[in-house]
Design an enzyme around this catalytic site. Sequence first.
Site, PDB file in Angstrom:
ATOM      1  N   ASP A 137      18.544  33.077   5.240  1.00 46.66           N
ATOM      2  CA  ASP A 137      19.191  34.316   4.797  1.00 46.66           C
ATOM      3  C   ASP A 137      20.459  34.599   5.603  1.00 46.66           C
ATOM      4  O   ASP A 137      21.497  34.928   5.035  1.00 46.66           O
ATOM      5  CB  ASP A 137      18.227  35.508   4.945  1.00 46.66           C
ATOM      6  CG  ASP A 137      17.206  35.573   3.812  1.00 46.66           C
ATOM      7  OD1 ASP A 137      17.452  34.948   2.756  1.00 46.66           O
ATOM      8  OD2 ASP A 137      16.176  36.254   3.984  1.00 46.66           O
ATOM      9  N   ASP A 165      11.802  29.234   7.612  1.00 47.11           N
ATOM     10  CA  ASP A 165      12.924  29.456   8.544  1.00 47.11           C
ATOM     11  C   ASP A 165      12.491  29.276  10.003  1.00 47.11           C
ATOM     12  O   ASP A 165      11.490  29.868  10.439  1.00 47.11           O
ATOM     13  CB  ASP A 165      13.468  30.881   8.394  1.00 47.11           C
ATOM     14  CG  ASP A 165      14.153  31.104   7.049  1.00 47.11           C
ATOM     15  OD1 ASP A 165      14.423  30.125   6.330  1.00 47.11           O
ATOM     16  OD2 ASP A 165      14.417  32.287   6.727  1.00 47.11           O
ATOM     17  N   ASP A 211       5.428  28.056   7.553  1.00 47.22           N
ATOM     18  CA  ASP A 211       6.550  28.968   7.436  1.00 47.22           C
ATOM     19  C   ASP A 211       7.788  28.086   7.153  1.00 47.22           C
ATOM     20  O   ASP A 211       7.708  26.860   7.274  1.00 47.22           O
ATOM     21  CB  ASP A 211       6.676  29.734   8.757  1.00 47.22           C
ATOM     22  CG  ASP A 211       7.996  30.450   8.879  1.00 47.22           C
ATOM     23  OD1 ASP A 211       8.342  31.213   7.964  1.00 47.22           O
ATOM     24  OD2 ASP A 211       8.699  30.238   9.893  1.00 47.22           O
ATOM     25  N   ASP A 251       6.669  30.314  13.529  1.00 48.55           N
ATOM     26  CA  ASP A 251       7.430  30.646  14.729  1.00 48.55           C
ATOM     27  C   ASP A 251       7.561  32.147  14.971  1.00 48.55           C
ATOM     28  O   ASP A 251       7.833  32.574  16.076  1.00 48.55           O
ATOM     29  CB  ASP A 251       8.852  30.077  14.645  1.00 48.55           C
ATOM     30  CG  ASP A 251       9.695  30.891  13.675  1.00 48.55           C
ATOM     31  OD1 ASP A 251       9.478  30.789  12.463  1.00 48.55           O
ATOM     32  OD2 ASP A 251      10.545  31.693  14.142  1.00 48.55           O
ATOM     33  N   ASP A 266       9.263  34.160   3.827  1.00 44.96           N
ATOM     34  CA  ASP A 266       9.959  35.374   3.397  1.00 44.96           C
ATOM     35  C   ASP A 266      11.411  35.080   3.011  1.00 44.96           C
ATOM     36  O   ASP A 266      12.196  36.004   2.832  1.00 44.96           O
ATOM     37  CB  ASP A 266       9.894  36.432   4.513  1.00 44.96           C
ATOM     38  CG  ASP A 266      10.125  37.833   3.987  1.00 44.96           C
ATOM     39  OD1 ASP A 266      10.139  38.018   2.744  1.00 44.96           O
ATOM     40  OD2 ASP A 266      10.297  38.753   4.809  1.00 44.96           O
TER      41      ASP A 266
HETATM   42 MG   LIG Z   1      10.140  31.639  10.673  1.00 44.66          MG
END
Ligand SMILES: [Mg+2]
Length: 312
Positions: free
Chosen positions: A44, A35, A33, A205, A123
């Site tokens: 974001d 972020d 992942d 996370d 994402d």
């Molecule tokens: Mg994350």
Amino acid sequence: MSSNSSSDAVAVAKAVASCRLVKQQRRRLAAFDFDHTIVSQNTDTVVRDLLPTEVTSARAHELVENDCWTEYMGEVFRLLHEQQVPEARIRDTIRGIPEVPGFVRLIKHLAKRMQFDLIIISDSNSVFIEEWLRAHNLADCFLAVFTNPAEFDATGRLVVRAHHQQSDCKLSASNLCKGRVLEHFVIEQDLRRSIRYDHVFYVGDGNNDICPVLRQRACDFACARSGFAMEKHLLRNRSKLKLRAQLLVWKSGFDLMDQMLALPQLQTQAPNPNPNPNLGTVGDGGGPEDGQAEMARRASAAASAGQAKSPN
Ligand SMILES: [Mg+2]
Ligand SMILES: [Zn+2]
């Protein structure tokens, strides 16, 4: 023999030759992942916070309330453009986000020293991730980045699109099912490059990291950040979720690296390139039938994997 059948024979011979050139490899994969896993903040929201606090729109409120995150960010980027926040300021802001301690080192070590294949499934969007990776000299460590595609248009406005549209997986948002992305990547590597992964590590996370780890095999590793939503969710619902993968809970990139280096499964050097004697003929002296049987076997494996919820 007609010229047609002789050209067919040439085509078949070529196909067989190219098939035999591809030797099966066994490797290890780590999927990350982005972020709050690689970078210490949410890309974001950091960029959204470049907007003056009073600047918002009815559309932005509506989108965020209806869980349309990618469309919401599209609206935020429109507002940033309207406020004349320049591309360079957005890029500088992304570059300035600190890593989660130890992750730059962990990624370099896995890619360069331990010959892992690395991918990102996030994402966020392609502009933010590529900018940050380039600034930290990590771009060449990753085989692929799966995220929402984005670009600055001719007027300087950042435009973002959904990675895909899905409604099959209820655990994931409609624009990105990370489990599906991970499964497809593993199948493609096998079909196109004859690469099989002995162990897949998934490092995350958040709640959107639950779907991919529930599809992992018993020989894989679900690596959840300590104290964050993914770990809490997995521990709270442990018996119900039937997680097959081994759970590694990490506090930093340093900690995760220590835990990985201590795993007995990673003690052997380069995995055995050809551990299955039945496949031994492919690539080193097998007849055409062997190559064809192998191709058929893989095609049917991929087809059944495509139907089942989990190929593993
Ligand atoms: Mg994350
Ligand atoms: Zn999913």
